[in-house]
Write an enzyme that holds these catalytic residues in place. Structure first.
Site, PDB file in Angstrom:
ATOM      1  N   ASP A 151      -8.770  32.496  26.726  1.00 28.26           N
ATOM      2  CA  ASP A 151      -9.512  33.664  27.217  1.00 28.26           C
ATOM      3  C   ASP A 151      -9.390  33.698  28.739  1.00 28.26           C
ATOM      4  OD1 ASP A 151     -11.258  35.690  27.810  1.00 28.26           O
ATOM      5  OD2 ASP A 151     -13.033  34.728  26.947  1.00 28.26           O
ATOM      6  N   ASP A 165      -7.457  40.255  26.606  1.00 27.12           N
ATOM      7  CA  ASP A 165      -7.290  39.015  27.389  1.00 27.12           C
ATOM      8  C   ASP A 165      -7.576  37.752  26.575  1.00 27.12           C
ATOM      9  OD1 ASP A 165     -10.104  38.943  27.201  1.00 27.12           O
ATOM     10  OD2 ASP A 165     -10.266  38.024  29.181  1.00 27.12           O
ATOM     11  N   GLU A 166      -7.508  37.858  25.261  1.00 25.92           N
ATOM     12  CA  GLU A 166      -7.996  36.753  24.429  1.00 25.92           C
ATOM     13  C   GLU A 166      -7.181  36.646  23.145  1.00 25.92           C
ATOM     14  OE1 GLU A 166     -12.149  36.149  22.032  1.00 25.92           O
ATOM     15  OE2 GLU A 166     -12.051  37.652  23.600  1.00 25.92           O
TER      16      GLU A 166
HETATM   17  P1  TTP Z   1     -14.112  39.214  28.404  1.00 24.68           P
HETATM   18  O1  TTP Z   1     -13.080  38.165  28.125  1.00 24.68           O
HETATM   19  O2  TTP Z   1     -15.300  39.286  27.524  1.00 24.68           O
HETATM   20  O3  TTP Z   1     -14.676  39.036  29.878  1.00 24.68           O
HETATM   21  P2  TTP Z   1     -13.949  38.567  31.179  1.00 24.68           P
HETATM   22  O4  TTP Z   1     -12.535  38.166  30.955  1.00 24.68           O
HETATM   23  O5  TTP Z   1     -14.102  39.633  32.232  1.00 24.68           O
HETATM   24  O6  TTP Z   1     -14.814  37.343  31.645  1.00 24.68           O
HETATM   25  P3  TTP Z   1     -14.863  35.886  30.983  1.00 24.68           P
HETATM   26  O7  TTP Z   1     -14.401  34.960  32.075  1.00 24.68           O
HETATM   27  O8  TTP Z   1     -16.286  35.672  30.629  1.00 24.68           O
HETATM   28  O9  TTP Z   1     -13.954  35.879  29.814  1.00 24.68           O
HETATM   29  O10 TTP Z   1     -13.425  40.625  28.397  1.00 24.68           O
HETATM   30  C1  TTP Z   1     -12.098  40.848  28.868  1.00 24.68           C
HETATM   31  C2  TTP Z   1     -12.019  42.169  29.606  1.00 24.68           C
HETATM   32  O11 TTP Z   1     -12.401  43.228  28.739  1.00 24.68           O
HETATM   33  C3  TTP Z   1     -12.930  42.245  30.788  1.00 24.68           C
HETATM   34  O12 TTP Z   1     -12.327  41.738  31.973  1.00 24.68           O
HETATM   35  C4  TTP Z   1     -13.231  43.701  30.878  1.00 24.68           C
HETATM   36  C5  TTP Z   1     -13.125  44.212  29.461  1.00 24.68           C
HETATM   37  N1  TTP Z   1     -14.470  44.418  28.900  1.00 24.68           N
HETATM   38  C6  TTP Z   1     -15.043  45.687  28.965  1.00 24.68           C
HETATM   39  O13 TTP Z   1     -14.428  46.628  29.458  1.00 24.68           O
HETATM   40  N2  TTP Z   1     -16.306  45.857  28.460  1.00 24.68           N
HETATM   41  C7  TTP Z   1     -17.033  44.853  27.905  1.00 24.68           C
HETATM   42  O14 TTP Z   1     -18.180  45.058  27.473  1.00 24.68           O
HETATM   43  C8  TTP Z   1     -16.429  43.540  27.837  1.00 24.68           C
HETATM   44  C9  TTP Z   1     -17.208  42.401  27.247  1.00 24.68           C
HETATM   45  C10 TTP Z   1     -15.170  43.382  28.353  1.00 24.68           C
HETATM   46 MG    MG Z   2     -12.015  36.875  29.379  1.00 24.62          MG
END
Ligand code: TTP
Ligand code: MG
Length: 395
Positions: free
Chosen positions: A13, A111-112
């Site tokens: 992730d 991103d995961e």
């Molecule tokens: P995430 O992997 O949930 O968040 P992140 O990568 O920003 O942070 P983390 O380090 O905790 O993993 O989500 C990936 C991307 O998806 C995030 O950068 C933006 C988008 N996203 C949204 O647009 N809305 C949302 O509610 C979430 C959870 C994510």
């Molecule tokens: Mg992320």
């Protein structure tokens, strides 16, 4: 007894994905609170935060927070609009890196992803080294950091990747699995939230360990089918495999016995019936499958799957049944009664696809028999033709 092969599942992730990209592309944003999302319009804006940098998270900002509230919490943040095209391009770049490590990649979001590196880690050294390499390739090629979880089961890999963010790597061994899982809050369990969480807290269940030690029957009374599912997860049992794009589609069927049973005959007959149903459905959809999965739930609700991948795809009842019976014969239920059995076929491809390895003449013959059977069923209904050993379920 055949032990299930130890698996190495990786969950990757990216850290603060959209915000990290913006910080990468503009050095002035680095080390500062960056919020990507709707326009705050000096606190009067509508819409929410997509994500924010870790510097902004210290102010209580997070994904989904209304942008007006975010502005109040952190007015000095750098607010940026979502540039999806840019992020999607980098996502594709990251996925390309994943596929350099294994074909078994299951995309979860932009991103995961999950990766099964069981069959490929030896090319890179150990499973842990493979994870470090994935992280460093991502960093080298994109300038971004990823957090990685490595575990024998999917759900634990997912929890692990989240624990040491950003730039984390958490490895959980089979021996350390319950010790890792049980002190954690129930909210960490994948898919558990909302109503389920409220019910469990009322039952005084707050940690995964407390959930695992609860009587499964009580959980089923309170939560229905989910009760067994979360109880299995809490006990570290998560039989879901990494489903790469081609495996995502599957056709399957399962049956719960009226009464838990020890009768091999009854179980085998039921498996035959299930193979027939699945075979019917595969042929109706014009597909064949390569991977056949047997699912067995024992009394007490522990659920197991065993799978085999054939050299060539197939959709014939007798071929499916032969493989399923092999899997069943090698499964050791340790004298426990069986509650449910299921048959699933995945790795599907179009049925008219001819593999050169195929024994075409022999298979054509079988196909003719099958299509004759299909025609009779179409005309007289599915009850009209059955193999001799078919059971009447529930008797
Ligand atoms: P995430 O992997 O949930 O968040 P992140 O990568 O920003 O942070 P983390 O380090 O905790 O993993 O989500 C990936 C991307 O998806 C995030 O950068 C933006 C988008 N996203 C949204 O647009 N809305 C949302 O509610 C979430 C959870 C994510
Ligand atoms: Mg992320």
């Amino acid at each position: 007894m055949l032990m299930a092969k130890r698996k190495f599942i990786v969950h990757v992730d990216m850290d603060a994905f959209f915000a990290a990209i913006e910080q990468r592309d503009n050095p002035k944003f680095r080390g500062k609170p960056v919020v990507v999302g709707a326009d705050p319009k000096k606190g009067r804006g509508r819409g929410v935060v997509s994500t924010c940098s870790y510097e902004a998270r210290k102010f209580g900002v997070h994904s989904g927070l209304p942008i007006s509230m975010t502005y109040r919490k952190c007015p000095h943040a750098i607010f940026l609009p979502v540039n999806m095209e840019k992020y999607a391009k980098i996502s594709r770049q990251i996925y390309k890196i994943f596929y350099d490590f294994t074909p078994e990649v299951e995309p979860i979001s932009i991103d995961e992803a999950f990766m099964d590196i069981t069959g490929s880690f030896h090319l890179f050294g150990t499973p842990r080294k493979t994870c470090l390499l994935i992280k460093s390739r991502v960093k080298r090629d994109t300038g971004l950091t990823a957090s990685v979880g490595l575990a024998p089961v999917k759900m634990v890999a997912k929890i692990a990747s989240d624990l040491k963010k950003p730039d984390g790597l958490v490895e959980v061994s089979p021996e350390g699995l319950l010790g890792f899982l049980w002190p954690l809050d129930i909210r960490k369990l994948w898919g558990l939230g909302g109503k389920t969480e409220i019910i469990l807290r009322k039952m005084n269940i707050n940690t995964i360990g407390e959930l695992a030690k609860k009587d499964v029957k009580e959980l089923i009374d309170m939560l229905g089918k989910n009760g067994a599912h979360f109880w299995n997860l809490a006990n570290g049992i998560d039989e879901r495999g990494v489903e790469s794009a081609e495996e995502a589609k599957s056709i399957g069927n399962e049956i719960t016995f009226d009464k838990d049973t020890l009768s091999r005959e009854k179980i085998e007959n039921t498996l035959m019936l299930l193979c027939e149903k699945v075979s019917d459905r595969l042929r109706y959809d014009g597909v064949k499958g390569k991977t056949i999965t047997l699912k067995i739930r024992l009394e007490g609700f522990k659920t197991y799957t065993r799978a085999v991948t054939m050299g060539v795809p197939n959709n014939f009842t007798d071929v499916l049944y032969k493989e399923i019976k092999n899997l069943y014969n090698r499964f050791d239920s340790k004298g426990k009664k069986v509650r449910l059995v299921g048959v699933k076929v995945s790795k599907l491809s179009p049925a008219d696809f001819r593999d050169t390895l195929f024994n075409e003449a022999g298979d054509r013959k079988k196909e003719n028999v099958h299509s004759a059977v299909d025609k009779i069923k179409e005309k007289f209904g599915t009850g009209s033709i059955h193999r001799a050993s078919n059971p009447t379920i529930g008797k």
